[in-house]
Design a protein around this motif. Structure first.
Motif, PDB file in Angstrom:
ATOM      1  N   PHE A  59      14.151   3.600   0.531  1.00 44.82           N
ATOM      2  CA  PHE A  59      13.315   3.597   1.727  1.00 44.82           C
ATOM      3  C   PHE A  59      13.988   2.730   2.787  1.00 44.82           C
ATOM      4  O   PHE A  59      14.824   1.891   2.463  1.00 44.82           O
ATOM      5  N   PRO A  60      13.604   2.889   4.051  1.00 44.58           N
ATOM      6  CA  PRO A  60      14.226   2.083   5.106  1.00 44.58           C
ATOM      7  C   PRO A  60      14.000   0.576   4.936  1.00 44.58           C
ATOM      8  O   PRO A  60      14.852  -0.220   5.312  1.00 44.58           O
ATOM      9  N   ASP A  61      12.839   0.195   4.376  1.00 45.10           N
ATOM     10  CA  ASP A  61      12.527  -1.223   4.208  1.00 45.10           C
ATOM     11  C   ASP A  61      11.369  -1.378   3.227  1.00 45.10           C
ATOM     12  O   ASP A  61      10.797  -0.397   2.769  1.00 45.10           O
ATOM     13  N   MET A  62      11.040  -2.629   2.915  1.00 44.64           N
ATOM     14  CA  MET A  62       9.968  -2.912   1.955  1.00 44.64           C
ATOM     15  C   MET A  62       8.631  -2.357   2.435  1.00 44.64           C
ATOM     16  O   MET A  62       7.856  -1.819   1.643  1.00 44.64           O
ATOM     17  N   ALA A  63       8.361  -2.469   3.731  1.00 48.42           N
ATOM     18  CA  ALA A  63       7.081  -1.994   4.259  1.00 48.42           C
ATOM     19  C   ALA A  63       6.937  -0.487   4.067  1.00 48.42           C
ATOM     20  O   ALA A  63       5.864  -0.005   3.692  1.00 48.42           O
ATOM     21  N   ALA A  64       8.005   0.262   4.297  1.00 48.55           N
ATOM     22  CA  ALA A  64       7.951   1.720   4.124  1.00 48.55           C
ATOM     23  C   ALA A  64       7.733   2.085   2.657  1.00 48.55           C
ATOM     24  O   ALA A  64       6.986   3.027   2.347  1.00 48.55           O
ATOM     25  N   ALA A  65       8.362   1.346   1.760  1.00 44.57           N
ATOM     26  CA  ALA A  65       8.185   1.609   0.326  1.00 44.57           C
ATOM     27  C   ALA A  65       6.744   1.324  -0.096  1.00 44.57           C
ATOM     28  O   ALA A  65       6.131   2.126  -0.806  1.00 44.57           O
ATOM     29  N   ARG A  66       6.209   0.200   0.356  1.00 38.29           N
ATOM     30  CA  ARG A  66       4.820  -0.141   0.013  1.00 38.29           C
ATOM     31  C   ARG A  66       3.848   0.874   0.608  1.00 38.29           C
ATOM     32  O   ARG A  66       2.875   1.258  -0.030  1.00 38.29           O
ATOM     33  N   ASP A  67       4.119   1.305   1.843  1.00 41.70           N
ATOM     34  CA  ASP A  67       3.255   2.273   2.513  1.00 41.70           C
ATOM     35  C   ASP A  67       3.214   3.588   1.735  1.00 41.70           C
ATOM     36  O   ASP A  67       2.153   4.183   1.557  1.00 41.70           O
ATOM     37  N   TRP A  68       4.375   4.037   1.274  1.00 41.34           N
ATOM     38  CA  TRP A  68       4.424   5.261   0.462  1.00 41.34           C
ATOM     39  C   TRP A  68       3.636   5.076  -0.829  1.00 41.34           C
ATOM     40  O   TRP A  68       2.798   5.911  -1.180  1.00 41.34           O
ATOM     41  N   TYR A  69       3.908   3.986  -1.555  1.00 38.81           N
ATOM     42  CA  TYR A  69       3.260   3.747  -2.842  1.00 38.81           C
ATOM     43  C   TYR A  69       1.741   3.643  -2.690  1.00 38.81           C
ATOM     44  O   TYR A  69       0.993   4.175  -3.509  1.00 38.81           O
ATOM     45  N   ASN A  70       1.282   2.978  -1.648  1.00 38.98           N
ATOM     46  CA  ASN A  70      -0.148   2.760  -1.447  1.00 38.98           C
ATOM     47  C   ASN A  70      -0.855   3.897  -0.717  1.00 38.98           C
ATOM     48  O   ASN A  70      -2.064   3.839  -0.518  1.00 38.98           O
TER      49      ASN A  70
END
Length: 99
Positions: A59-70
């Motif tokens: 993912f581009p960054d941690m926020a994008a990864a968390r957003d996808w997961y959540n």
């Protein structure tokens, strides 16, 4: 900085639930910037317990990864994965390249 979501499947407990997960989880990728880097390919465990498979998503960054997961779509699919197998999952931030 890139972030990586890593899944390791340790043991399948219900193949039908995993099939439902496999059908629903891709819907959570739509409209998101993510790149599958490894997806249940050939693997060799060098240390620790054996695993059945692994996935690495960039993912581009941690926020994008968390957003996808959540996201609601992934969270709905996740319920099938949790009923279908024992996994480990984590997000890790990538390293900065050095010259």
């Amino acid at each position: 900085m890139s972030a990586y979501v890593v899944f390791t499947r340790e043991q399948t407990t219900d193949a039908e639930e995993l099939a439902q997960y496999a059908h629903k989880a891709p819907l959570a990728r739509e409209g998101r910037e993510l790149t599958p880097l490894a997806f249940y390919g050939q693997l060799e465990v060098l240390e620790g317990n054996e695993i059945e498979g692994a996935v690495i998503l960039r993912f581009p960054d941690m926020a994008a990864a968390r957003d996808w997961y959540n996201s609601p779509i992934y969270q709905e699919a996740l319920q099938h994965r949790l009923r279908g197998a024992n996994y480990r999952a984590f997000i890790i931030e990538g390293a900065e390249e050095t010259l």
